[in-house]
Design a protein around this motif. Structure first.
Motif, short mmCIF file in Angstrom:
data_model
loop_
_atom_site.label_atom_id
_atom_site.label_comp_id
_atom_site.label_asym_id
_atom_site.label_seq_id
_atom_site.Cartn_x
_atom_site.Cartn_y
_atom_site.Cartn_z
N LEU A 158 -56.87 37.02 -35.92
CA LEU A 158 -56.06 38.00 -35.57
C LEU A 158 -54.68 37.80 -36.13
O LEU A 158 -53.61 37.06 -35.45
CB LEU A 158 -56.09 38.36 -34.31
CG LEU A 158 -55.24 39.85 -33.96
CD1 LEU A 158 -55.58 40.91 -34.84
CD2 LEU A 158 -55.29 39.76 -32.54
N LEU A 159 -54.42 38.52 -37.48
CA LEU A 159 -52.82 38.37 -37.98
C LEU A 159 -52.02 39.32 -37.34
O LEU A 159 -52.68 40.67 -36.69
CB LEU A 159 -53.01 38.51 -39.29
CG LEU A 159 -53.55 37.15 -40.20
CD1 LEU A 159 -53.35 37.44 -41.44
CD2 LEU A 159 -53.14 35.93 -39.61
N GLU A 160 -50.67 39.40 -37.48
CA GLU A 160 -49.83 40.12 -36.87
C GLU A 160 -48.92 40.71 -38.08
O GLU A 160 -48.07 39.86 -38.45
CB GLU A 160 -48.98 39.91 -35.86
CG GLU A 160 -49.89 39.65 -34.27
CD GLU A 160 -48.93 39.24 -33.09
OE1 GLU A 160 -47.87 40.05 -32.96
OE2 GLU A 160 -49.20 38.44 -32.24
N GLU A 161 -49.43 41.85 -38.21
CA GLU A 161 -48.43 42.39 -39.59
C GLU A 161 -46.79 42.06 -39.27
O GLU A 161 -46.16 41.91 -40.41
CB GLU A 161 -48.67 43.88 -39.60
CG GLU A 161 -48.21 44.79 -40.95
CD GLU A 161 -48.57 46.35 -40.65
OE1 GLU A 161 -49.54 46.66 -40.63
OE2 GLU A 161 -47.34 47.05 -40.46
N GLN A 169 -65.73 33.65 -33.96
CA GLN A 169 -66.17 34.16 -35.62
C GLN A 169 -66.52 35.45 -35.74
O GLN A 169 -66.42 36.16 -36.51
CB GLN A 169 -67.38 33.10 -35.89
CG GLN A 169 -67.97 33.40 -37.14
CD GLN A 169 -68.86 32.19 -37.87
OE1 GLN A 169 -69.55 31.48 -36.79
NE2 GLN A 169 -69.02 32.05 -38.97
N LYS A 170 -67.20 35.81 -34.39
CA LYS A 170 -67.47 37.26 -34.58
C LYS A 170 -66.54 38.38 -34.55
O LYS A 170 -66.64 39.69 -35.08
CB LYS A 170 -68.70 37.75 -33.32
CG LYS A 170 -68.05 37.49 -31.93
CD LYS A 170 -68.96 37.76 -30.93
CE LYS A 170 -68.39 37.94 -29.39
NZ LYS A 170 -68.01 36.59 -28.96
N PHE A 171 -65.17 37.89 -34.21
CA PHE A 171 -64.30 38.86 -34.28
C PHE A 171 -64.04 39.10 -35.78
O PHE A 171 -63.34 40.18 -36.07
CB PHE A 171 -62.90 37.92 -33.63
CG PHE A 171 -61.72 38.99 -33.55
CD1 PHE A 171 -61.55 39.90 -32.68
CD2 PHE A 171 -60.90 38.86 -34.54
CE1 PHE A 171 -60.49 40.55 -32.42
CE2 PHE A 171 -59.73 39.77 -34.47
CZ PHE A 171 -59.58 40.51 -33.33
N ILE A 226 -52.44 47.96 -33.27
CA ILE A 226 -53.85 48.30 -33.46
C ILE A 226 -54.57 47.26 -34.56
O ILE A 226 -54.07 47.27 -35.51
CB ILE A 226 -54.24 49.81 -34.05
CG1 ILE A 226 -53.54 50.63 -32.86
CG2 ILE A 226 -55.66 50.14 -34.17
CD1 ILE A 226 -53.49 52.13 -33.39
N PRO A 227 -55.33 46.42 -34.20
CA PRO A 227 -56.07 45.50 -35.00
C PRO A 227 -57.14 46.32 -36.06
O PRO A 227 -57.80 47.08 -35.88
CB PRO A 227 -56.82 44.79 -34.22
CG PRO A 227 -56.79 45.06 -32.73
CD PRO A 227 -55.83 46.46 -32.76
N LYS A 228 -56.90 46.22 -37.18
CA LYS A 228 -57.78 46.44 -38.27
C LYS A 228 -58.25 45.40 -39.27
O LYS A 228 -57.62 44.28 -39.58
CB LYS A 228 -57.23 47.58 -39.19
CG LYS A 228 -56.79 48.93 -38.51
CD LYS A 228 -56.12 49.88 -39.15
CE LYS A 228 -56.30 51.37 -38.44
NZ LYS A 228 -55.42 52.21 -39.30
N LYS A 229 -59.37 45.57 -39.78
CA LYS A 229 -60.04 44.92 -40.63
C LYS A 229 -59.42 45.15 -42.13
O LYS A 229 -58.77 46.29 -42.49
CB LYS A 229 -61.57 45.16 -40.93
CG LYS A 229 -62.38 44.61 -39.82
CD LYS A 229 -63.86 44.34 -40.40
CE LYS A 229 -64.60 43.56 -39.41
NZ LYS A 229 -66.22 43.61 -39.67
#
Lengths: 303, 303
Positions: free
Chosen positions: A220-223, A279-281, A291-294
């Protein structure tokens, strides 16, 4: 129907090669990381990498010959650094046009040599051939204690993800003038136990994805934490290749210590840009609203 | 006036490079032999060499892809053999056109891999880039006991000069299909103490002259002893490059023993073609009437 290389793409061709040479050899690490690793005695390993630059693809003849030479060797130095190793020797293979200005050829070599000397790398051989376009292939050999080698495959759930420098400016000027992060990698391996490392050559997202795949984890990165170069947009930082910054993961408990000890503050930023996830994340990026987005995963395709 | 590479020639450019990197380094042998030599522990050394082939110069796209791959790796294997060492690892750098047939690209790699496997060499890395012409750069790393490494510089007055195989046919077919003399070199270093060795890549006279210069000696060849390939003339044998035979010198007292022990008689000839002489003698060739004459010394110039 005959398939052409551009139809299958670079990755498919590399996958074909990797399948052909699968199986156990004596090398500790073959294809699939920034450099290959070979054991030379009980404690030490040698690391090998090669990077080829071609006129019209990686540089133009209108650019400074010295800078072209600098770039050529720096790509390989960056690979060795990203393994946590110290570059020692280089072989330089040059393809040069008959009608090339002798001074230009000399200055390419001067650029290579200047950077090699700066990093205490000895040029010990190579080859010279005639070709229509200028071609520079630099092979670099490095050494490390085996226990200090950092692969792409060691990232663990909970690790902090760090990147050096700032991102997004490579296509403008940086790709010819970057400093391979040899000293920074040296500091990191001497003082911390990193779990995974790679250099950003295909683009942040693409190279992070190499770590995720090899380590079988997500991220999970943070913009808001992405270190943008001046006048650059997020998409530049995500997808521009040839940044040659270090991208690595470290257990969270050492993260504050690293930030406070980082001795290169004045010249080279260090940013914690996210966390390793299961991994499944998958790979997601938290936007400014939280908001986390692909995100699309792609990198530079040569063909 | 601006000088072009073709005005100064390949040798002058290589001399420029050699001057730039002169001075003591930690390598046991840098530029100036078939491969560079680096110490890895008290007894053993690693050897490095790189050879680049370019479409239109070293091969044509109309030739068999497998043979092109075979040639690419064999040039480097030959260099390692000529140092008295055993090749171990290879890195393959490929420059390939986008519009190249995928099958052709795969077959180049297959040709490389088949020959690598035959000689127990592991392919552990490399690089793939886009280029207009096909480019293949093969880096090979070998190992040897330090005391077994054979340089160009050890030839002594009185030594017999030997060459493997037969000469003169390279430009027709041999240059794509030759067998690098890895096994022969292995036999030689295990059983004899050679004084100097090189592989015939620039041409017999030119490569012998490399030994003479490095060893500060002269030589007398015998025209009648030169092993000619079928339908070839003496001048082909003297000046054709890419023969990839071993050319070496051995003290005279071991010469008969070598000839009688040579285990490759059926496939690979072994010929004593002359003697090492004092430096002031220069390089002469005895013709069929027994009269020694000076011969022109030249080899392949890429530019």
């Amino acid at each position: 129907m005959l398939k052409l290389l551009k139809d299958v793409g670079e990755l498919e061709f590399i996958r074909y090669i990797a399948r052909q040479i699968e199986g156990k050899g004596t090398a500790l690490k073959g294809i699939g990381d920034d450099a290959a690793v070979v054991s030379i005695n009980a404690d030490y390993v040698m690391l090998f990498t090669a990077d080829m630059l071609v006129e019209g693809v990686h540089f133009l003849r209108t650019q400074r010959a010295c800078s072209i030479g600098h770039k050529a060797i720096s790509c390989s130095l960056s690979d060795i650094a990203a393994m946590g190793a110290t570059p020692k020797y280089a072989l330089i293979t040059l393809g040069l046009p008959k009608k090339l200005n002798f001074l230009f050829a000399k200055n390419i070599f001067r650029g290579i040599l200047k950077t090699a000397k700066f990093f205490n790398v000895e040029i010990i051989g190579g080859d010279t051939v005639c070709s229509e376009k200028i071609i520079i292939d630099v092979f670099v050999c490095g050494t490390a204690k085996q226990q200090n080698v950092i692969l792409r495959s060691g990232a663990k759930y909970g690790d902090c993800i760090f990147v050096t420098g700032s991102l997004g400016n490579s296509q403008k000027t940086k790709h010819l003038h970057f400093t391979p992060r040899v000293e920074e990698a040296n500091f990191l391996t001497r003082n911390f136990k990193l779990n995974a490392m790679i250099d950003v050559s295909d683009g942040l997202i693409c190279d992070l994805n190499h770590i995720l795949k090899a380590s079988k984890v997500g991220a999970l990165l943070e913009e808001s934490k992405i270190p943008l170069s001046k006048n650059c947009f997020l998409n530049d930082a995500y997808y521009t290749g040839e940044e040659f910054e270090l991208l690595f993961t470290l257990p969270e408990k050492y993260s504050q210590q690293l930030i406070s000890k980082w001795p290169f503050k004045r010249q080279v930023r260090l940013s914690c840009i996210g966390r390793i996830m299961p991994q499944k994340f998958g790979l997601k990026i938290k936007n400014k609203k939280g908001i986390p987005k692909k995100n699309k995963i792609y990198g530079y395709n040569h063909f």
